[in-house]
Write a protein that holds these residues in place. Structure first.
Motif, PDB file in Angstrom:
ATOM      1  N   ILE A 171      -8.619  -0.632  -9.192  1.00  0.00           N
ATOM      2  CA  ILE A 171      -8.480  -1.114  -7.820  1.00  0.00           C
ATOM      3  C   ILE A 171      -7.216  -0.586  -7.151  1.00  0.00           C
ATOM      4  O   ILE A 171      -7.268  -0.028  -6.038  1.00  0.00           O
ATOM      5  N   LEU A 172      -6.071  -0.764  -7.795  1.00  0.00           N
ATOM      6  CA  LEU A 172      -4.801  -0.388  -7.168  1.00  0.00           C
ATOM      7  C   LEU A 172      -4.740   1.067  -6.710  1.00  0.00           C
ATOM      8  O   LEU A 172      -4.212   1.349  -5.622  1.00  0.00           O
ATOM      9  N   PRO A 173      -5.285   2.033  -7.480  1.00  0.00           N
ATOM     10  CA  PRO A 173      -5.217   3.429  -7.026  1.00  0.00           C
ATOM     11  C   PRO A 173      -5.994   3.702  -5.740  1.00  0.00           C
ATOM     12  O   PRO A 173      -5.803   4.756  -5.125  1.00  0.00           O
ATOM     13  N   LEU A 174      -6.861   2.775  -5.323  1.00  0.00           N
ATOM     14  CA  LEU A 174      -7.679   2.993  -4.136  1.00  0.00           C
ATOM     15  C   LEU A 174      -7.015   2.475  -2.862  1.00  0.00           C
ATOM     16  O   LEU A 174      -7.536   2.667  -1.766  1.00  0.00           O
ATOM     17  N   GLY A 175      -5.872   1.809  -3.020  1.00  0.00           N
ATOM     18  CA  GLY A 175      -5.194   1.234  -1.877  1.00  0.00           C
ATOM     19  C   GLY A 175      -4.358   2.245  -1.121  1.00  0.00           C
ATOM     20  O   GLY A 175      -4.180   3.392  -1.534  1.00  0.00           O
ATOM     21  N   HIS A 176      -3.821   1.803   0.009  1.00  0.00           N
ATOM     22  CA  HIS A 176      -2.941   2.637   0.815  1.00  0.00           C
ATOM     23  C   HIS A 176      -1.675   2.970   0.038  1.00  0.00           C
ATOM     24  O   HIS A 176      -1.182   2.164  -0.741  1.00  0.00           O
ATOM     25  N   LYS A 177      -1.146   4.135   0.246  1.00  0.00           N
ATOM     26  CA  LYS A 177       0.040   4.591  -0.460  1.00  0.00           C
ATOM     27  C   LYS A 177       1.313   4.065   0.196  1.00  0.00           C
ATOM     28  O   LYS A 177       1.352   3.760   1.387  1.00  0.00           O
ATOM     29  N   HIS A 178       2.361   3.966  -0.621  1.00  0.00           N
ATOM     30  CA  HIS A 178       3.702   3.653  -0.149  1.00  0.00           C
ATOM     31  C   HIS A 178       3.764   2.319   0.595  1.00  0.00           C
ATOM     32  O   HIS A 178       4.540   2.156   1.528  1.00  0.00           O
ATOM     33  N   GLY A 179       2.882   1.379   0.170  1.00  0.00           N
ATOM     34  CA  GLY A 179       2.957   0.037   0.742  1.00  0.00           C
ATOM     35  C   GLY A 179       2.379  -0.106   2.130  1.00  0.00           C
ATOM     36  O   GLY A 179       2.444  -1.172   2.727  1.00  0.00           O
ATOM     37  N   ALA A 180       1.833   0.968   2.704  1.00  0.00           N
ATOM     38  CA  ALA A 180       1.267   0.880   4.050  1.00  0.00           C
ATOM     39  C   ALA A 180      -0.154   0.342   3.963  1.00  0.00           C
ATOM     40  O   ALA A 180      -1.124   1.049   4.112  1.00  0.00           O
ATOM     41  N   SER A 181      -0.258  -0.948   3.688  1.00  0.00           N
ATOM     42  CA  SER A 181      -1.572  -1.525   3.390  1.00  0.00           C
ATOM     43  C   SER A 181      -2.210  -2.222   4.573  1.00  0.00           C
ATOM     44  O   SER A 181      -3.422  -2.261   4.700  1.00  0.00           O
TER      45      SER A 181
END
Length: 220
Positions: A208-218
């Motif tokens: 799951i985590l690798p699919l999120g926005h990078k560098h905290g820009a979620s």
């Protein structure tokens, strides 16, 4: 309320209040029998006697015992879905927060199984029943859809389909783990649930985590 499951025999959905009460009476009778004797002891004749209706009245709404069992399962799953929606009312600020919300949903399902022996007996005793399988699969997908709907802003747009599949696997594993834990004694069940949550967090990190926005820009 009973409904037609995909690919299965038609179940009549009552419209009139009197018919709705009759269906509720039939399902209440079936639940009482399962509570006393287990799902294996459920028969159309015993349901009719318990509900004080004719067998013909039952067949007006349910083509067979399998349809009654599926309707009972849908009642329980529907109540659980409403509780899930309360947990999912607020959109999470991060995927880490979402992981904790997901385990909260898992704990809730475990409590449902632990506290409702009738549903647990239905689930374990009729695991190969096509109607029950359809109801359970539909519920799993619906739960995944609810989770994704309130968290899609956390995933990169190009990863939405992968995220939905990963969430489906997480929800499926969690449901299976809760069913196993609920079938254990209370202490062993709690330990099993802690192990299951540890596994879920590990799977979350790699799927799951690798699919999120990078560098905290979620959040957008």
């Amino acid at each position: 309320m009973p409904k037609k499951a995909s690919g299965q025999e038609s179940v009549r959905t009552p419209v009139q209040e009197r018919s709705q009460k009759r269906v509720a009476q039939i399902l209440s009778a079936a639940r009482a029998i399962i509570e006393r004797q287990g799902a294996a002891g459920l028969k159309m004749s015993t349901i009719a006697a318990e509900a004080d209706v004719s067998i013909g009245s039952i067949y007006q709404y349910f083509p067979n015992k399998s349809a009654i069992i599926a309707a009972l399962a849908e009642q329980v799953l529907g109540a659980n879905t409403r509780k899930n929606m309360e947990v999912l009312a607020k959109r999470p600020a991060s995927l880490v927060q979402l992981s904790h919300i997901t385990t909260e949903l898992l704990d809730q399902y475990y409590r449902l199984l632990r506290n409702d022996p009738v549903y647990r007996d239905i689930l374990t005793g009729h695991a190969s029943d096509k109607k029950l399988l359809t109801a359970d699969q539909d519920d799993t997908v619906a739960n995944r859809d609810h989770i994704f709907a309130m968290s899609n802003h956390l995933f990169r747009a190009e990863e939405h389909e992968r995220a939905k599949m990963a969430l489906l696997m997480i929800v499926s594993f969690g449901g299976a783990a809760a069913a196993i834990a609920a079938d254990c004694c209370e202490d062993e069940g709690r330990r099993a649930m802690e192990d299951a949550k540890a596994m879920l967090f590990a799977a979350w990190e790699v799927s799951i985590l690798p699919l999120g926005h990078k560098h905290g820009a979620s959040d957008k």
